[in-house]
Write an enzyme that holds these catalytic residues in place. Structure first.
Site, PDB file in Angstrom:
ATOM      1  N   ILE A 121       0.855  -1.179   0.000  1.00 26.18           N
ATOM      2  CA  ILE A 121       0.000   0.000   0.000  1.00 26.18           C
ATOM      3  C   ILE A 121       0.893   1.231   0.000  1.00 26.18           C
ATOM      4  O   ILE A 121       1.856   1.315   0.776  1.00 26.18           O
ATOM      5  CB  ILE A 121      -1.000   0.004   1.182  1.00 26.18           C
ATOM      6  CG1 ILE A 121      -1.982   1.175   1.055  1.00 26.18           C
ATOM      7  CG2 ILE A 121      -0.309  -0.031   2.534  1.00 26.18           C
ATOM      8  CD1 ILE A 121      -3.210   1.054   1.926  1.00 26.18           C
ATOM      9  N   ALA A 122       0.613   2.163  -0.911  1.00 27.14           N
ATOM     10  CA  ALA A 122       1.477   3.332  -1.090  1.00 27.14           C
ATOM     11  C   ALA A 122       0.718   4.598  -0.707  1.00 27.14           C
ATOM     12  O   ALA A 122      -0.040   5.150  -1.503  1.00 27.14           O
ATOM     13  CB  ALA A 122       1.963   3.405  -2.542  1.00 27.14           C
ATOM     14  N   GLY A 127       7.109  14.227   0.841  1.00 25.58           N
ATOM     15  CA  GLY A 127       6.692  15.451   1.529  1.00 25.58           C
ATOM     16  C   GLY A 127       5.459  15.325   2.392  1.00 25.58           C
ATOM     17  O   GLY A 127       5.006  16.304   2.970  1.00 25.58           O
ATOM     18  N   GLN A 240      -7.706  -1.545  11.899  1.00 22.30           N
ATOM     19  CA  GLN A 240      -7.069  -2.869  11.888  1.00 22.30           C
ATOM     20  C   GLN A 240      -5.561  -2.758  11.690  1.00 22.30           C
ATOM     21  O   GLN A 240      -4.801  -3.494  12.314  1.00 22.30           O
ATOM     22  CB  GLN A 240      -7.684  -3.754  10.798  1.00 22.30           C
ATOM     23  CG  GLN A 240      -7.063  -5.146  10.758  1.00 22.30           C
ATOM     24  CD  GLN A 240      -7.913  -6.154  10.037  1.00 22.30           C
ATOM     25  OE1 GLN A 240      -9.055  -6.396  10.406  1.00 22.30           O
ATOM     26  NE2 GLN A 240      -7.365  -6.791   9.007  1.00 22.30           N
ATOM     27  N   GLU A 241      -5.113  -1.830  10.831  1.00 24.94           N
ATOM     28  CA  GLU A 241      -3.677  -1.674  10.601  1.00 24.94           C
ATOM     29  C   GLU A 241      -2.947  -1.355  11.912  1.00 24.94           C
ATOM     30  O   GLU A 241      -1.910  -1.938  12.224  1.00 24.94           O
ATOM     31  CB  GLU A 241      -3.415  -0.550   9.588  1.00 24.94           C
ATOM     32  CG  GLU A 241      -1.935  -0.317   9.331  1.00 24.94           C
ATOM     33  CD  GLU A 241      -1.657   0.699   8.236  1.00 24.94           C
ATOM     34  OE1 GLU A 241      -0.481   1.046   8.051  1.00 24.94           O
ATOM     35  OE2 GLU A 241      -2.617   1.149   7.566  1.00 24.94           O
ATOM     36  N   LEU A 336      20.469  -5.423  30.504  1.00 23.52           N
ATOM     37  CA  LEU A 336      20.680  -6.615  31.329  1.00 23.52           C
ATOM     38  C   LEU A 336      21.595  -7.631  30.640  1.00 23.52           C
ATOM     39  O   LEU A 336      22.230  -8.447  31.306  1.00 23.52           O
ATOM     40  CB  LEU A 336      19.336  -7.263  31.694  1.00 23.52           C
ATOM     41  CG  LEU A 336      18.500  -6.475  32.716  1.00 23.52           C
ATOM     42  CD1 LEU A 336      17.101  -7.068  32.851  1.00 23.52           C
ATOM     43  CD2 LEU A 336      19.178  -6.427  34.088  1.00 23.52           C
TER      44      LEU A 336
END
Length: 378
Positions: A121-122, A127, A240-241, A336
């Site tokens: 998905i784009a 910008g 959902q994403e 740790l």
């Protein structure tokens, strides 16, 4: 977890066996090669691990979101770079499954399930990221085609994708979200090319790329849903994403704590395991508490999501809180491990590199707070 029934546990068992054979032994090699091979996608598909919620007529199983949760969790346990598979399964394909025409579904869904078609998905542009209404990519209708011009960046599965859901302005005269549409672009579209594969701090085997559209020619039949409705479709699916991202962050935190407990029991200093030191015990007890809180929150949200309740505010909270919690856990766990935690041969180093981006993608955590403020009518 009330939403997980016997059939979900059967899926988890078979998926674990599959991943133990096909993913765990090769994951370090994938990270070095900076790519998950297409062959792995096809194996996922042939075993029924891609998009199980899709209708049987297209090759799916009509499964509920609980199946997706099992897949997200087990893939994250292998490594965060497999988020690209979850992106395909639970972020991109649901758009096609919900808003696609019968013709579009018959054309593409079977390939999405078999692993022959990888999706992306784009939305993000050089910008504009969070400011989705301000995208500059345009799609102008010329007879039976759209001519797309613009650039996208930070696109998950950008290099390997065969089908890309592109958010673009089909009405450039409208300056807000009302002019946005979603168009499906296939890999061989004239005028579409990949930019560079992006070199990231973490998620090394998850391919991320720039996409370039220079008079890209796409049939009008590739429009998803209606013109000008793209922003509304995105808003509907972003719940959902963001839940997918929160679940993955939760599992990453659980995995990091598990690795750290094991290490502190084995590592000795001053004649005893470092797990016996009060500071170690306090740190682990604190992390375990936060992780338990996160797990209960996630389980509640998943159940509500399966029951189709509107939980945008709560999901925005989880996407923010669970990812920040996972970042805190990564930092404490690496501490740790001491010097060994900074060595690439230890998994905690990879986990430490991989987790920060979860607070950025799918809407930054600052945007999540703005959504909550708006929902609280502030």
């Amino acid at each position: 977890m009330a939403y997980l029934q016997e059939e979900h546990q059967i899926l988890r068992t078979s998926l674990r066996k599959f991943l133990e054979k096909e993913a765990y032994p090769y994951y370090d090699e994938w990270e070095k090669n900076r790519m998950i091979p297409r062959d792995f996608w096809r194996k996922m598909g042939s075993n029924g691990f891609l998009c199980p919620y899709v209708d049987e007529k297209y090759g799916g199983m009509n499964a509920d979101f609980g199946y997706s949760v099992v897949l997200i969790e087990e893939l994250e346990k292998v490594g965060s770079s497999l988020i690209g598979v979850s992106n395909h399964n639970d972020i991109v394909v649901p758009y096609l499954n919900t808003f696609g025409t019968e013709e579009q579904k018959l054309k593409w869904l079977p390939g999405c399930l078999s692993g022959d078609l990888i999706t992306a998905i784009a939305m993000t542009e050089p910008g504009s990221g969070s400011d989705l209404a301000n995208i500059k990519t345009t799609a102008v209708k010329v007879r039976d085609h759209y001519i797309i011009n613009g650039e996208k960046t930070f696109i998950t599965n950008g290099i390997q994708s065969d089908l890309i859901l592109v958010a673009c302005k089909t009405d450039p005269k409208v300056n807000d979200h009302k002019g946005i549409s979603l168009i499906l672009v296939e890999r061989d579209a004239v005028g579409f090319k990949r930019g560079k594969k992006l070199d990231k701090v973490g998620l090394h085997s998850q391919d991320t790329a720039e996409l370039i559209f220079e008079d890209a020619k796409v049939p009008v039949s590739n429009l998803l849903g209606e013109e000008g409705k793209g922003f509304y479709y995105l808003m509907e699916k972003l719940q959902q994403e963001r839940l997918v991202v929160a679940i993955a962050a939760q599992v990453a935190a659980e995995k990091m704590l598990e690795l750290t407990i094991k290490y502190t029991k084995e590592r000795t200093a001053f004649g005893k395991p470092i797990s016996k030191f009060q500071n170690t015990q306090f740190k682990i007890a604190e992390m375990a508490t936060e992780i338990e809180i996160g797990r209960n929150f996630i389980n509640n949200l998943v159940e509500n999501h399966i029951n189709k309740r509107e939980i945008v505010k709560q999901v925005s909270m989880a996407k923010w809180w669970n990812t920040e919690m996972a970042k805190r856990v990564a930092s404490q766990c690496m501490q740790l491990f001491g010097g060994y935690g900074y060595m690439e041969e230890y998994e905690i180093a990879r986990r430490y590199r991989d987790i920060p981006v979860a607070a950025i993608y799918a809407g930054t955590n600052e945007i999540m707070k703005l959504i909550n403020a708006k929902k609280m009518e502030l």
